[in-house]
Design a protein around this motif. Structure first.
Motif: not given
Length: 193
Positions: A112-113, A115-118, A154, A156-157, A193
């Motif tokens: 996953f990128t 800074g995002t929340e997987p 989900t 947390d980033e 990213g």
């Protein structure tokens, strides 16, 4: 060596006593005492001792090195999560309701990128009231233990750092909090990213 020499002298003396006497001129023979010398054989390396051979501790686990992966790069290493031993595990992997339990790889990303929340997703188990989710880093440190009433979670980033690898696992729990099936999980790697 000295014993062999003494045995040889004894054998000679016995042979002399049992042989038929033959007339010989009388002469006196004086034997010099034997001298023994020890010459060690040269060796290239000393023999190993118990301190020369390192032993691994019984809890040794190979460390996984983190790699920074870009979204366009293919993963170069596989991270296998360490399963947390659970002494109170009452789950039977042969139970019928556990046959379909596992990670939904079609809806769960392995990368996953940053800074995002997987969001991770798993298949439901009949009889499970909640699911325990555990997140570990590439040093097997537990970063998060939580529960969910559904079949997704989900993260947390803020739990993830660039250049590190992670793994998550999920355990179905019944109404009493007992684990129903063997835990399932997958790697989760942040990429730039």
């Amino acid at each position: 060596m000295l014993r062999r020499f003494a045995s040889l002298l004894l054998l000679i003396a016995l042979a002399a006593c049992t042989a038929a006497p033959t007339p010989t001129p009388t002469t006196e023979v004086t034997l010099a005492p034997p001298t023994l010398t020890f010459t060690p054989r040269p060796t290239n390396t000393p023999p190993p001792t118990s301190t020369d051979i390192p032993a691994l501790p019984p809890t040794w686990t190979p460390a996984v090195t983190a790699t920074t992966v870009r979204a366009t790069d293919a993963p170069t290493a596989t991270f296998t999560p360490t399963v947390d031993p659970n002494a109170t595990l009452l789950a039977q992997p042969t139970r019928a309701e556990c046959a379909t339990f596992g990670v939904d790889f079609g809806r769960t990303p392995s990368t996953f990128t940053i800074g995002t929340e997987p969001t991770v997703v798993w298949r439901a188990v009949s009889g499970a009231l909640t699911y325990r989710i555990i997140l570990r880093d590439d040093q097997s440190n537990v970063l998060l233990v939580t529960t969910s009433g559904g079949t997704s979670y989900t993260f947390d980033e803020g739990l993830f750092a660039e250049g590190r690898n992670y793994a998550w696992e999920v355990r179905p729990l019944d109404v009493s909090g007992n684990q129903i099936c063997v835990s399932r999980g997958a790697p989760l790697t942040p990429v730039i990213g």
